[in-house]
Write a protein that holds these residues in place. Structure first.
Motif, PDB file in Angstrom:
ATOM      1  N   GLU A 126       0.491  -1.559  -0.012  1.00  0.00           N
ATOM      2  CA  GLU A 126       0.252  -0.389  -0.250  1.00  0.00           C
ATOM      3  C   GLU A 126       0.779   1.190  -0.134  1.00  0.00           C
ATOM      4  N   PHE A 127       0.328   2.567  -0.844  1.00  0.00           N
ATOM      5  CA  PHE A 127       0.813   3.621  -0.364  1.00  0.00           C
ATOM      6  C   PHE A 127       0.595   4.627  -0.876  1.00  0.00           C
ATOM      7  N   THR A 128       0.333   5.910   0.344  1.00  0.00           N
ATOM      8  CA  THR A 128      -0.507   7.102  -0.727  1.00  0.00           C
ATOM      9  C   THR A 128       1.118   7.958  -1.409  1.00  0.00           C
ATOM     10  N   ALA A 129       0.611   8.899  -1.983  1.00  0.00           N
ATOM     11  CA  ALA A 129       0.953   9.778  -2.751  1.00  0.00           C
ATOM     12  C   ALA A 129       1.260  10.765  -2.498  1.00  0.00           C
ATOM     13  N   ASN A 130       1.709  12.751  -2.581  1.00  0.00           N
ATOM     14  CA  ASN A 130       1.457  13.597  -2.924  1.00  0.00           C
ATOM     15  C   ASN A 130       2.078  13.951  -3.578  1.00  0.00           C
ATOM     16  N   VAL A 131       1.462  14.498  -5.120  1.00  0.00           N
ATOM     17  CA  VAL A 131       2.254  15.203  -6.186  1.00  0.00           C
ATOM     18  C   VAL A 131       1.606  16.217  -7.000  1.00  0.00           C
ATOM     19  N   SER A 132       3.025  17.141  -6.997  1.00  0.00           N
ATOM     20  CA  SER A 132       2.258  18.295  -7.040  1.00  0.00           C
ATOM     21  C   SER A 132       2.225  18.695  -8.898  1.00  0.00           C
ATOM     22  N   GLU A 133       1.306  20.035  -8.641  1.00  0.00           N
ATOM     23  CA  GLU A 133       0.811  20.139 -10.692  1.00  0.00           C
ATOM     24  C   GLU A 133       2.336  19.565 -11.437  1.00  0.00           C
ATOM     25  N   ALA A 134       3.755  20.674 -11.210  1.00  0.00           N
ATOM     26  CA  ALA A 134       5.172  20.227 -12.269  1.00  0.00           C
ATOM     27  C   ALA A 134       4.438  18.574 -12.019  1.00  0.00           C
ATOM     28  N   GLY A 135       4.413  17.438 -11.364  1.00  0.00           N
ATOM     29  CA  GLY A 135       5.057  16.657 -11.376  1.00  0.00           C
ATOM     30  C   GLY A 135       5.827  15.803 -10.186  1.00  0.00           C
ATOM     31  N   LEU A 136       6.238  16.835  -9.465  1.00  0.00           N
ATOM     32  CA  LEU A 136       7.028  16.727  -8.123  1.00  0.00           C
ATOM     33  C   LEU A 136       6.173  15.176  -6.975  1.00  0.00           C
ATOM     34  N   VAL A 137       6.543  13.852  -6.726  1.00  0.00           N
ATOM     35  CA  VAL A 137       5.978  13.613  -5.737  1.00  0.00           C
ATOM     36  C   VAL A 137       6.937  14.137  -4.094  1.00  0.00           C
ATOM     37  N   ARG A 138       6.626  14.991  -3.805  1.00  0.00           N
ATOM     38  CA  ARG A 138       6.586  15.818  -2.939  1.00  0.00           C
ATOM     39  C   ARG A 138       6.394  14.282  -0.936  1.00  0.00           C
ATOM     40  N   SER A 139       6.052  13.758  -1.378  1.00  0.00           N
ATOM     41  CA  SER A 139       6.342  12.230  -0.201  1.00  0.00           C
ATOM     42  C   SER A 139       5.185  11.190  -0.373  1.00  0.00           C
ATOM     43  N   LEU A 140       6.153  10.200  -0.425  1.00  0.00           N
ATOM     44  CA  LEU A 140       5.277   8.994  -0.419  1.00  0.00           C
ATOM     45  C   LEU A 140       5.272   8.306   0.698  1.00  0.00           C
ATOM     46  N   ARG A 141       4.641   7.271   0.600  1.00  0.00           N
ATOM     47  CA  ARG A 141       4.827   6.434   2.431  1.00  0.00           C
ATOM     48  C   ARG A 141       4.494   4.763   1.395  1.00  0.00           C
ATOM     49  N   LEU A 142       5.586   4.008   1.562  1.00  0.00           N
ATOM     50  CA  LEU A 142       5.090   2.355   1.482  1.00  0.00           C
ATOM     51  C   LEU A 142       5.146   1.393   2.372  1.00  0.00           C
ATOM     52  N   THR A 143       4.133   0.573   2.400  1.00  0.00           N
ATOM     53  CA  THR A 143       4.604  -0.375   3.049  1.00  0.00           C
ATOM     54  C   THR A 143       4.309  -1.524   3.009  1.00  0.00           C
ATOM     55  N   TYR A 144       4.623  -2.576   2.954  1.00  0.00           N
ATOM     56  CA  TYR A 144       4.998  -4.115   2.407  1.00  0.00           C
ATOM     57  C   TYR A 144       4.992  -4.619   3.891  1.00  0.00           C
ATOM     58  N   GLU A 145       4.927  -6.334   3.297  1.00  0.00           N
ATOM     59  CA  GLU A 145       4.484  -7.501   4.194  1.00  0.00           C
ATOM     60  C   GLU A 145       5.998  -8.213   3.182  1.00  0.00           C
ATOM     61  N   GLN A 146       7.203  -8.736   3.848  1.00  0.00           N
ATOM     62  CA  GLN A 146       8.438  -8.689   3.175  1.00  0.00           C
ATOM     63  C   GLN A 146       8.653 -10.146   3.945  1.00  0.00           C
ATOM     64  N   GLY A 147       8.544 -11.573   3.820  1.00  0.00           N
ATOM     65  CA  GLY A 147       8.776 -12.800   4.705  1.00  0.00           C
ATOM     66  C   GLY A 147       8.059 -12.388   5.977  1.00  0.00           C
ATOM     67  N   ASN A 148       8.716 -12.899   7.386  1.00  0.00           N
ATOM     68  CA  ASN A 148       8.064 -12.873   8.462  1.00  0.00           C
ATOM     69  C   ASN A 148       8.313 -10.901   8.828  1.00  0.00           C
ATOM     70  N   ALA A 149       8.797 -10.134   8.244  1.00  0.00           N
ATOM     71  CA  ALA A 149       8.576  -9.217   8.876  1.00  0.00           C
ATOM     72  C   ALA A 149       7.910  -8.407   7.293  1.00  0.00           C
ATOM     73  N   THR A 150       7.940  -6.684   9.020  1.00  0.00           N
ATOM     74  CA  THR A 150       6.712  -5.747   7.824  1.00  0.00           C
ATOM     75  C   THR A 150       7.599  -4.611   7.464  1.00  0.00           C
ATOM     76  N   VAL A 151       7.545  -3.565   6.553  1.00  0.00           N
ATOM     77  CA  VAL A 151       8.409  -2.717   6.218  1.00  0.00           C
ATOM     78  C   VAL A 151       8.118  -1.859   5.387  1.00  0.00           C
ATOM     79  N   GLU A 152       8.214  -0.607   6.035  1.00  0.00           N
ATOM     80  CA  GLU A 152       7.536   0.729   6.142  1.00  0.00           C
ATOM     81  C   GLU A 152       9.088   1.814   5.083  1.00  0.00           C
ATOM     82  N   ARG A 153       8.345   2.416   4.695  1.00  0.00           N
ATOM     83  CA  ARG A 153       9.737   3.513   3.559  1.00  0.00           C
ATOM     84  C   ARG A 153       9.130   4.476   3.117  1.00  0.00           C
TER      85      ARG A 153
END
Length: 283
Positions: A228-255
């Motif tokens: 799952e992810f959430t992003a905020n994108v400006s009118e010029a196309g700049l991704v000002r913020s991105l939050r990404l989460t997922y499961e990998q193996g037996n761990a939870t990862v947040e970027r």
């Protein structure tokens, strides 16, 4: 949700310094297309329909992005990269992996004036950092002609200049060769926006909120699920913020990723610069 599988460009390439190499990991052979970086959003002219009356086409929010979603992932990713390469900025990234009581992380701050002048600070615990180290702090500074660094790990501090070989008198590596193309996130964003199920949640501007999901992706050459992810994108196309989460193996990862454009030069010379130029070390 549609089941999708894709090969996501390794996001850690935004952060990790490659030991023993003249540059950092990164770069891409993907095709590049021109992108607009500074224009205001436009509305496509009305088009005629088979039923007779005209209907307004979907409003263009940013390059490759409309209220209906991402229409051209490459254009959007290129626009993000082009904004960054054309402006001074400060970028923060982070990775946190938790598995029961165990926790590892990597955090990075890049203060960028241009491709030859920047300050990059990375800290990590239990995650590859630099020069074979998995925990500690690594700072690189490019003054336009050379790159100096400070590595703190295992109770020791080392200062030096990045050179084209291991010889002390070897020429410095040009800063443009040290800072990787992947630091701008173009390939990662292109692959993510092109393959995940993306929805535009807020079209009011000046930044548009996007959400995305995927049942299964491949990230860092490992299968990731419940993405799952959430992003905020400006009118010029700049991704000002991105939050990404997922499961990998037996761990939870947040970027996370956040970018702020600046008016002046954000890359100040560190106080240990002269010591690094003189290639001394000590605790």
């Amino acid at each position: 949700m549609h089941r999708r599988r894709l090969l996501v460009a390794t996001w850690c390439a935004l952060l990790v310094v490659c030991a023993g190499c003249s540059g950092f990991p990164g770069g891409s052979s993907s095709p590049t297309t021109p992108a607009t970086t500074g224009e205001s959003p436009t509305t496509v002219a009305p088009t005629a329909t088979a039923d007779g009356p005209t209907a307004n086409a979907t409003e263009q929010l940013a390059p490759g992005l409309t209220a209906n979603g991402v229409t051209d992932a490459l254009a959007l990713a290129n626009a993000h990269r082009d904004v960054l390469t054309s402006n001074p900025f400060v970028q923060h990234t982070s990775l946190e992996r938790t598995n029961g009581t165990e926790r590892s992380f990597r955090r990075s701050t890049l203060r960028y004036a241009n491709q030859s002048h920047w300050l990059w600070n990375v800290s990590a615990s239990g995650v590859p950092l630099a020069l074979g180290v998995t925990s500690g702090a690594f700072v690189s500074y490019a003054d336009g002609q050379k790159v100096v660094y400070r590595l703190e790990a295992n109770g020791e501090v080392v200062y030096n200049v990045r050179r084209i070989s291991g010889r002390a008198d070897a020429p410095p590596v040009p800063p443009k060769r040290v800072l990787p193309e992947s630091v701008y996130g173009r390939d990662f964003l292109y692959t993510l926006f092109a393959n995940a199920d993306v929805t535009v949640e807020d079209t009011q501007g000046p930044a548009y909120r996007l959400t995305g999901t995927a049942e299964e992706l491949v990230i860092d050459q490992q299968t990731a699920t419940n993405v799952e992810f959430t992003a905020n994108v400006s009118e010029a196309g700049l991704v000002r913020s991105l939050r990404l989460t997922y499961e990998q193996g037996n761990a939870t990862v947040e970027r996370t990723l956040s970018v702020e454009l600046t008016d002046g030069d954000p890359a100040e010379r560190p106080d240990w610069y002269d010591r690094a130029v003189n290639q001394t070390s000590g605790g």
